[in-house]
Design an enzyme around this catalytic site. Structure first.
Site, PDB file in Angstrom:
ATOM      1  N   GLY A  59      42.738 -34.217  13.231  1.00 27.14           N
ATOM      2  CA  GLY A  59      42.700 -33.474  14.489  1.00 27.14           C
ATOM      3  C   GLY A  59      41.844 -34.100  15.574  1.00 27.14           C
ATOM      4  N   GLY A 111      45.135 -16.817   9.179  1.00 31.56           N
ATOM      5  CA  GLY A 111      45.857 -17.811   9.980  1.00 31.56           C
ATOM      6  C   GLY A 111      45.517 -19.249   9.633  1.00 31.56           C
ATOM      7  N   GLU A 115      49.911 -21.716   6.524  1.00 33.36           N
ATOM      8  CA  GLU A 115      51.222 -21.416   7.090  1.00 33.36           C
ATOM      9  C   GLU A 115      52.015 -20.524   6.141  1.00 33.36           C
ATOM     10  OE1 GLU A 115      53.325 -24.743   8.602  1.00 33.36           O
ATOM     11  OE2 GLU A 115      51.522 -25.639   9.442  1.00 33.36           O
ATOM     12  N   LYS A 156      48.208 -38.431   5.562  1.00 30.73           N
ATOM     13  CA  LYS A 156      47.017 -38.889   6.293  1.00 30.73           C
ATOM     14  C   LYS A 156      46.355 -40.047   5.554  1.00 30.73           C
ATOM     15  CE  LYS A 156      46.321 -34.364   8.370  1.00 30.73           C
ATOM     16  NZ  LYS A 156      45.724 -33.034   8.150  1.00 30.73           N
TER      17      LYS A 156
HETATM   18  N1  LIG Z   1      48.612 -27.310  14.913  1.00 32.72           N
HETATM   19  C1  LIG Z   1      47.656 -28.151  14.545  1.00 32.72           C
HETATM   20  O1  LIG Z   1      46.517 -27.772  14.335  1.00 32.72           O
HETATM   21  C2  LIG Z   1      47.971 -29.623  14.403  1.00 32.72           C
HETATM   22  C3  LIG Z   1      46.921 -30.517  14.084  1.00 32.72           C
HETATM   23  C4  LIG Z   1      47.202 -31.887  13.983  1.00 32.72           C
HETATM   24  C5  LIG Z   1      48.500 -32.330  14.152  1.00 32.72           C
HETATM   25  N2  LIG Z   1      49.488 -31.429  14.421  1.00 32.72           N
HETATM   26  C6  LIG Z   1      50.848 -31.945  14.570  1.00 32.72           C
HETATM   27  O2  LIG Z   1      51.307 -31.648  15.872  1.00 32.72           O
HETATM   28  C7  LIG Z   1      52.706 -31.397  15.837  1.00 32.72           C
HETATM   29  C8  LIG Z   1      52.992 -30.037  16.454  1.00 32.72           C
HETATM   30  O3  LIG Z   1      52.289 -29.028  15.768  1.00 32.72           O
HETATM   31  P1  LIG Z   1      52.206 -27.532  16.343  1.00 32.72           P
HETATM   32  O4  LIG Z   1      51.255 -26.822  15.439  1.00 32.72           O
HETATM   33  O5  LIG Z   1      51.947 -27.537  17.806  1.00 32.72           O
HETATM   34  O6  LIG Z   1      53.695 -27.025  16.047  1.00 32.72           O
HETATM   35  P2  LIG Z   1      54.400 -25.705  16.606  1.00 32.72           P
HETATM   36  O7  LIG Z   1      53.402 -24.722  17.110  1.00 32.72           O
HETATM   37  O8  LIG Z   1      55.362 -25.261  15.561  1.00 32.72           O
HETATM   38  O9  LIG Z   1      55.243 -26.236  17.874  1.00 32.72           O
HETATM   39  C9  LIG Z   1      56.361 -27.047  17.731  1.00 32.72           C
HETATM   40  C10 LIG Z   1      57.042 -27.191  19.082  1.00 32.72           C
HETATM   41  O10 LIG Z   1      58.156 -28.058  18.924  1.00 32.72           O
HETATM   42  C11 LIG Z   1      59.310 -27.440  19.491  1.00 32.72           C
HETATM   43  N3  LIG Z   1      60.489 -27.854  18.747  1.00 32.72           N
HETATM   44  C12 LIG Z   1      60.750 -27.685  17.438  1.00 32.72           C
HETATM   45  N4  LIG Z   1      61.943 -28.218  17.124  1.00 32.72           N
HETATM   46  C13 LIG Z   1      62.435 -28.718  18.262  1.00 32.72           C
HETATM   47  C14 LIG Z   1      63.627 -29.389  18.608  1.00 32.72           C
HETATM   48  N5  LIG Z   1      64.556 -29.635  17.684  1.00 32.72           N
HETATM   49  N6  LIG Z   1      63.804 -29.786  19.901  1.00 32.72           N
HETATM   50  C15 LIG Z   1      62.877 -29.530  20.836  1.00 32.72           C
HETATM   51  N7  LIG Z   1      61.715 -28.897  20.570  1.00 32.72           N
HETATM   52  C16 LIG Z   1      61.503 -28.494  19.304  1.00 32.72           C
HETATM   53  C17 LIG Z   1      59.081 -25.949  19.375  1.00 32.72           C
HETATM   54  O11 LIG Z   1      59.874 -25.299  20.345  1.00 32.72           O
HETATM   55  P3  LIG Z   1      59.809 -23.703  20.540  1.00 32.72           P
HETATM   56  O12 LIG Z   1      58.472 -23.448  21.194  1.00 32.72           O
HETATM   57  O13 LIG Z   1      60.946 -23.405  21.438  1.00 32.72           O
HETATM   58  O14 LIG Z   1      59.902 -23.120  19.181  1.00 32.72           O
HETATM   59  C18 LIG Z   1      57.562 -25.871  19.660  1.00 32.72           C
HETATM   60  O15 LIG Z   1      57.344 -25.823  21.040  1.00 32.72           O
HETATM   61  C19 LIG Z   1      53.115 -31.559  14.364  1.00 32.72           C
HETATM   62  O16 LIG Z   1      53.513 -32.886  14.140  1.00 32.72           O
HETATM   63  C20 LIG Z   1      51.821 -31.302  13.639  1.00 32.72           C
HETATM   64  O17 LIG Z   1      51.797 -31.927  12.377  1.00 32.72           O
HETATM   65  C21 LIG Z   1      49.255 -30.094  14.562  1.00 32.72           C
END
Ligand SMILES: NC(=O)c1ccc[n+]([C@@H]2O[C@H](COP(=O)([O-])OP(=O)(O)OC[C@H]3O[C@@H](n4cnc5c(N)ncnc54)[C@H](OP(=O)(O)O)[C@@H]3O)[C@@H](O)[C@H]2O)c1
Length: 438
Positions: free
Chosen positions: A137, A190, A193, A208
């Protein structure tokens, strides 16, 4: 900044937990970012799955469901990807790189499998590929490994890189709860998942670890080459056994430079993810809840520790924005950031050759000769014992054994044999041990 500086135009793929925070920071810090980059940084479009979902603070006019179209638009310079998953994201990012757009991504699963393809596409057009947010992160870790330590020889990277499992193990340690109960608590708050498989089975940490090992050892390592064990088998008895010895259990990602072994001369890379007992005095033992920490050992630098928030919208967006400033600056001043460095091309040591120390806790009958008989089984399997502790409890006794480093297969057959001995009532706990000897 010259007045005529052309804006850097950004296509944002994904506007969920992380993407929303990227939009906020890009808006709130627009002036500072422009000063640091030497040109304004502007959002050209935001690709999402559901166009009609309410998104406070996100300019509705920028939203599109056509990610493929967005990444090739002429007015886009940089693609920031925070959707996740392998396909179709991989395809979109390859298309973007081939079109000369630089890419910033937080996608560990993608990088841990397809870094080679993505770097090759970036090389073909001279684009940048940055992915600091993919590991730990907010913690600046990949850039220090890739750039600050480029003159050193890294020997070991060991850390806690998954907040969900660290939260669960911390809760088990603090409250004595079992795994299922602690997972429920993590879900309720939270930290886990709806489907926690990627976290609790160690897949996320393995991705990672693959990325860390690739960078640290200048060798391409994929997630499938990482020895992976999750935390679903960790019991309250394991945690209690660790506590009794002044230890705690953590899910560790360990990347090491090792001897190739067998008939191969030279060095190899060993990468593993598994729960292990570590001494409570170890700095990683104090990393609790959803925090991450990574220890790095290098020939000249010695030991370094990186600590901070390993997930969450704003912390992850911080790392993404740092990368975005770097790639945007490269566009403004000309030049590129670091490319893939896989020149060392070390062999990845096969999983079957993994060897670690083990802690074994047994319930045995409290009578003469038991310890000698158990020790004999260890000797038969050539597993050497480092420490033994026996405590009588009326008719039975607790027997705790810590081994020297032993191959997995030898340890498993030792434990199987011991479990079948008539005076062994129960194999209470078998757990790997990291950190100094007891
Ligand atoms: N969350 C964390 O703490 C964290 C930390 C480190 C890395 N990451 C990485 O960051 C990335 C995103 O994580 P997140 O937690 O932000 O995920 P998230 O909350 O599930 O958001 C995913 C986003 O992608 C969009 N999406 C999904 N499928 C799609 C498609 N086919 N076409 C266009 N848009 C699409 C979704 O659209 P909708 O809004 O319309 O559903 C949403 O806006 C992942 O690779 C994750 O591993 C996350």
């Amino acid at each position: 900044m010259t007045e005529a500086a052309k804006p850097i135009r950004v296509a944002l793929l994904g506007c969920g937990t992380v993407g929303t925070q990227i939009v906020r920071l890009l808006t709130e810090q627009a002036d500072d970012l422009a000063a640091r980059v030497g040109a304004p940084v502007e959002l050209a479009g935001i690709a999402v799955r559901r166009a009609n979902k309410p998104r406070p603070g996100v300019p509705a006019g920028l939203l599109t469901t056509d990610a493929a179209g967005l990444v090739t638009r002429d007015d886009v310079d940089v693609v920031v990807e925070v959707i996740g998953g392998i396909e179709p994201t991989r395809d979109w990012l390859l298309t973007a790189l081939k079109a000369g757009k630089s890419v910033v991504t937080a996608n560990k699963a993608l990088l841990a499998e397809h870094a080679g393809d993505l770097f090759a596409a970036a090389d073909a057009t001279g684009a940048d590929l940055y992915f600091e947010a993919a590991v730990a992160g907010a913690i600046p870790l990949l850039r220090p490994l890739r750039e600050s330590m480029a003159g050193d020889r890294i020997t070991r990277v060991m850390g806690i890189v998954n907040g969900t499992t660290n939260f669960i193990l911390s809760a088990m340690d603090e409250t004595g709860a079992g795994y299922a109960e602690a997972l429920d608590e993590a879900s309720r708050l939270g930290y886990a998942e709806a489907d926690p498989t990627a976290d609790v089975e160690g897949y996320d940490a393995a991705s990672k670890a693959a990325i860390l090992a690739s960078i640290a050892f200048h060798t391409r390592v994929t997630a499938g080459q990482v020895h992976r064990e999750g935390i679903t088998g960790v019991t309250a008895a394991d945690v209690a056994a660790a506590r009794a010895l002044g230890r705690t259990i953590k899910l560790l990602a360990i990347c090491e430079r090792v001897e190739a072994g067998g008939d191969r001369p030279g060095e190899a890379v060993a990468v593993r993810v598994h729960p292990a007992m570590i001494p409570r005095s170890h700095p990683l033992a104090g990393v609790n809840g959803a925090f991450n920490a990574v220890f790095v050992e290098a020939d000249a630098a010695g030991q370094l520790m990186f600590y901070g928030q390993g997930a969450g919208g704003a912390p992850t967006a911080s790392a993404v924005l740092g990368d975005l400033v770097a790639v945007a600056r490269n566009r403004v001043v000309g030049g590129r950031g670091p490319r893939e460095s896989a020149y060392a091309d070390l062999p990845v040591r096969p999983i079957a050759q993994a060897a670690t120390r083990y802690h074994i806790s047994l319930d045995v009958a409290d009578r003469a000769g038991v310890l000698a008989a158990v020790a004999a089984v260890f000797a038969q399997h050539e597993v050497s014992i480092a420490a033994v502790r026996q405590e009588g409890r009326s008719s039975d006794a607790s027997l705790v054994i810590v081994t020297h480093s032993a191959p997995d297969a030898a340890l498993r057959s030792t434990v199987d044999k011991i479990a079948g001995l008539p005076f062994v009532h129960d194999v209470v706990s078998v757990m790997r041990v990291e950190g100094e000897e007891l």
